[in-house]
Motif scaffolding. Sequence first.
Motif, PDB file in Angstrom:
ATOM      1  N   TYR A   1       0.763  -1.236   0.005  1.00 38.09           N
ATOM      2  CA  TYR A   1       0.082   0.215  -0.042  1.00 38.09           C
ATOM      3  C   TYR A   1       0.846   1.258  -0.011  1.00 38.09           C
ATOM      4  O   TYR A   1       0.405   2.457   0.264  1.00 38.09           O
TER       5      TYR A   1
ATOM      6  N   ARG B   1       2.199   3.137  -2.309  1.00 34.11           N
ATOM      7  CA  ARG B   1       1.932   4.203  -3.011  1.00 34.11           C
ATOM      8  C   ARG B   1       0.366   4.614  -3.107  1.00 34.11           C
ATOM      9  O   ARG B   1      -0.257   5.085  -3.866  1.00 34.11           O
ATOM     10  N   SER B   2      -0.179   4.241  -1.907  1.00 36.61           N
ATOM     11  CA  SER B   2      -1.392   4.604  -1.612  1.00 36.61           C
ATOM     12  C   SER B   2      -2.734   4.169  -2.691  1.00 36.61           C
ATOM     13  O   SER B   2      -3.414   5.013  -3.376  1.00 36.61           O
ATOM     14  N   PRO B   3      -2.821   2.983  -2.925  1.00 33.92           N
ATOM     15  CA  PRO B   3      -3.666   2.430  -3.941  1.00 33.92           C
ATOM     16  C   PRO B   3      -5.216   2.696  -3.450  1.00 33.92           C
ATOM     17  O   PRO B   3      -5.303   2.861  -2.375  1.00 33.92           O
ATOM     18  N   SER B   4      -6.159   2.973  -4.340  1.00 29.74           N
ATOM     19  CA  SER B   4      -7.606   3.023  -4.136  1.00 29.74           C
ATOM     20  C   SER B   4      -7.999   1.988  -3.549  1.00 29.74           C
ATOM     21  O   SER B   4      -7.331   0.691  -3.644  1.00 29.74           O
ATOM     22  N   GLU B   5      -9.242   1.951  -2.871  1.00 26.63           N
ATOM     23  CA  GLU B   5      -9.964   0.765  -2.238  1.00 26.63           C
ATOM     24  C   GLU B   5     -10.169  -0.324  -3.337  1.00 26.63           C
ATOM     25  O   GLU B   5     -10.071  -1.645  -3.129  1.00 26.63           O
ATOM     26  N   GLU B   6     -10.261   0.061  -4.304  1.00 30.64           N
ATOM     27  CA  GLU B   6     -10.579  -0.931  -5.581  1.00 30.64           C
ATOM     28  C   GLU B   6      -9.284  -1.593  -5.873  1.00 30.64           C
ATOM     29  O   GLU B   6      -9.141  -2.853  -6.133  1.00 30.64           O
ATOM     30  N   GLU B   7      -8.004  -0.817  -6.169  1.00 33.45           N
ATOM     31  CA  GLU B   7      -6.757  -1.512  -6.347  1.00 33.45           C
ATOM     32  C   GLU B   7      -6.316  -2.305  -4.973  1.00 33.45           C
ATOM     33  O   GLU B   7      -5.730  -3.601  -5.314  1.00 33.45           O
ATOM     34  N   LYS B   8      -6.704  -2.013  -3.810  1.00 32.47           N
ATOM     35  CA  LYS B   8      -6.286  -2.786  -2.594  1.00 32.47           C
ATOM     36  C   LYS B   8      -7.153  -4.244  -2.771  1.00 32.47           C
ATOM     37  O   LYS B   8      -6.556  -5.298  -2.541  1.00 32.47           O
TER      38      LYS B   8
END
Length: 252
Positions: free
Chosen positions: A95, A97-104
């Motif tokens: 995490y 690179r601060s992924p979006s909730e969708e990316e997580k």
Amino acid sequence: MYIIDTHTHLDDDRYDDILDEVLTNASNDGVKLHIIPGADIKTLKKASNIANKYDNVYYAAGVHPYDIADFNLDYLRSFLDDKKCIAIGECGLDYYRSPSEEEKALQKEVFIKQIELSIEKKLPLIIHIRDASADSLEILKSYKEAFGVLHCFNASPILLELSDRFYYGIGGVLTFKNAKNLVEILPKIRLDRLLIETDSPYLTPHPFRGTLNEPKYCTLVAQKMAELLNKSIEEITDLTTNNAKNLFKGLI
């Protein structure tokens, strides 16, 4: 006894013209076996070719959380009958690179598929966790049959809960001046769960930071580990090599 570099990206392009030299340097410094973690579908065949060219090199089949766009489970499976393929990974959650909730959610989905593959094939996992300790722990605790190594252990105390099934990969970060957390937690890790790695060509140990990392620098990690644990270099070498062989059954 010799040292095993349990995590080295020998398939990186920076080694293309110097790989023989890199392996010779490592051998001369007592680093005799190497494991290439699979990080990207696009380079997995290259890792396989290198491992099958050199008797002392092995590899794992997996997809790093940054490379999940190309994830292909059937393609991963195609490597698992190769005797030089001895693990699944590196896989996990990142995490940073601060992924979006969708990316997580997608990272978790791909991670879980690789965990399930490792359980099916009874192969150890090579796990990458960065800024995602809580989610990673939750997933791994729900898969009681999963086992392997937490590569480049991030010094998160909660991950020590997994020490009955997982090993902890320690690399050049241990030698960094800002490695306070890792230095403090190292004595809390079971001795029979410690592994040495370089993550080369990344994370070159002090005093060579800023240069290309190589497996030969495992010796610097071993020296620092010995210093912090009040052990001899020989003791650290013996226990980490035995640990690696206990985890990675395919090593010869």
